[in-house]
Design a protein around this motif. Structure first.
Motif, PDB file in Angstrom:
ATOM      1  N   GLN A 129       0.825  -1.209   0.000  1.00 30.47           N
ATOM      2  CA  GLN A 129       0.000   0.000   0.000  1.00 30.47           C
ATOM      3  C   GLN A 129       0.858   1.258   0.000  1.00 30.47           C
ATOM      4  O   GLN A 129       0.509   2.235  -0.645  1.00 30.47           O
ATOM      5  N   HIS A 162      -4.622  -3.880  -6.243  1.00 29.16           N
ATOM      6  CA  HIS A 162      -5.794  -4.000  -7.106  1.00 29.16           C
ATOM      7  C   HIS A 162      -6.835  -4.930  -6.495  1.00 29.16           C
ATOM      8  O   HIS A 162      -8.028  -4.709  -6.654  1.00 29.16           O
ATOM      9  N   TYR A 163      -6.392  -5.966  -5.814  1.00 28.32           N
ATOM     10  CA  TYR A 163      -7.274  -6.809  -5.015  1.00 28.32           C
ATOM     11  C   TYR A 163      -6.434  -7.570  -4.007  1.00 28.32           C
ATOM     12  O   TYR A 163      -5.249  -7.795  -4.202  1.00 28.32           O
ATOM     13  N   GLY A 164      -7.074  -7.942  -2.890  1.00 29.14           N
ATOM     14  CA  GLY A 164      -6.355  -8.626  -1.824  1.00 29.14           C
ATOM     15  C   GLY A 164      -7.039  -9.900  -1.357  1.00 29.14           C
ATOM     16  O   GLY A 164      -6.464 -10.686  -0.629  1.00 29.14           O
ATOM     17  N   ARG A 165      -8.270 -10.092  -1.767  1.00 30.35           N
ATOM     18  CA  ARG A 165      -9.006 -11.315  -1.448  1.00 30.35           C
ATOM     19  C   ARG A 165      -9.904 -11.608  -2.642  1.00 30.35           C
ATOM     20  O   ARG A 165     -10.442 -10.691  -3.248  1.00 30.35           O
ATOM     21  N   VAL A 166     -10.056 -12.886  -2.945  1.00 24.99           N
ATOM     22  CA  VAL A 166     -10.896 -13.273  -4.068  1.00 24.99           C
ATOM     23  C   VAL A 166     -11.910 -14.312  -3.612  1.00 24.99           C
ATOM     24  O   VAL A 166     -11.681 -15.029  -2.646  1.00 24.99           O
ATOM     25  N   LYS A 207      -8.464 -17.971  -1.443  1.00 22.17           N
ATOM     26  CA  LYS A 207      -9.104 -16.709  -1.074  1.00 22.17           C
ATOM     27  C   LYS A 207      -8.120 -15.563  -0.829  1.00 22.17           C
ATOM     28  O   LYS A 207      -8.319 -14.469  -1.348  1.00 22.17           O
ATOM     29  N   THR A 262      -3.324 -11.604  -3.630  1.00 24.15           N
ATOM     30  CA  THR A 262      -3.120 -10.168  -3.814  1.00 24.15           C
ATOM     31  C   THR A 262      -2.492  -9.891  -5.171  1.00 24.15           C
ATOM     32  O   THR A 262      -1.604 -10.626  -5.615  1.00 24.15           O
ATOM     33  N   CYS A 263      -2.955  -8.834  -5.803  1.00 23.10           N
ATOM     34  CA  CYS A 263      -2.347  -8.331  -7.031  1.00 23.10           C
ATOM     35  C   CYS A 263      -2.125  -6.842  -6.827  1.00 23.10           C
ATOM     36  O   CYS A 263      -3.035  -6.120  -6.427  1.00 23.10           O
TER      37      CYS A 263
END
Length: 173
Positions: A4, A10-14, A20, A23-24
């Motif tokens: 950060q 861009h995302y941290g959980r899917v 799940k 991170t990207c």
């Protein structure tokens, strides 16, 4: 926190099982001034989750960066060989070994056993990931589902004269 401070997450959980916590991010570094941002992936800690998310996210990304016209994993229709319990919370990528079944004239997904994300042996013979929907209930034996090919199909007993019907990226079974 480091990602950060240095860039953009861009995302941290899917919403997927396993994997799940994925991170990207992209980061800027002083030594890369004038160059594209650095792409960073943070894979889950469980070995199977890490391998599955690598196949689903990182490998296609690398192929895209290398210039492949179609960087996606190959998707095929398969029949389930056992009842498949569905997860009402998340879609699941179930590890299977694909085999050709002459009687049904189709590929069949044979489970590699327990699907816990810490169970590394479930990856040993897997050459595909069944795409099971987020839903309640059980898929019966013989259900048609899509599978993503992640390994060698040379042991799937597919006749050399047979052409597999790969589905276009994003196609439903």
């Amino acid at each position: 926190p480091l990602l950060q401070r240095r860039g953009v997450i861009h995302y941290g959980r899917v919403l997927m099982k396993p994997g799940k916590p994925l991170t990207c991010a992209t980061i800027e570094t002083p030594e890369r001034e004038g160059k594209p941002r650095l792409l960073v992936f943070g894979l889950p800690g469980n070995p199977v989750s890490s391998i599955v998310t690598f196949h689903l996210v990182v490998h296609p990304c690398i192929r895209k960066l290398k210039g492949y016209a179609d960087p996606h994993l190959r998707r095929v229709r398969v029949l389930t060989s056992t009842p498949m319990k569905l997860d009402p919370e998340r879609p699941e990528y179930h590890r299977v070994m694909l085999k050709w079944d002459d009687a049904s004239g189709a590929l069949v997904g044979i489970t590699t056993g327990g699907q816990r994300s810490s169970r590394l042996l479930s990856m040993r013979s897997a050459n595909a990931l069944l795409e099971l929907p987020q839903a309640s209930g059980v898929l019966p034996v013989g259900s048609t589902v899509s599978a993503l090919v992640i390994g060698d199909l040379s042991h799937a007993n597919i006749r050399s004269s047979l052409t597999l019907p790969f589905l276009p990226a994003g196609a439903a079974p």
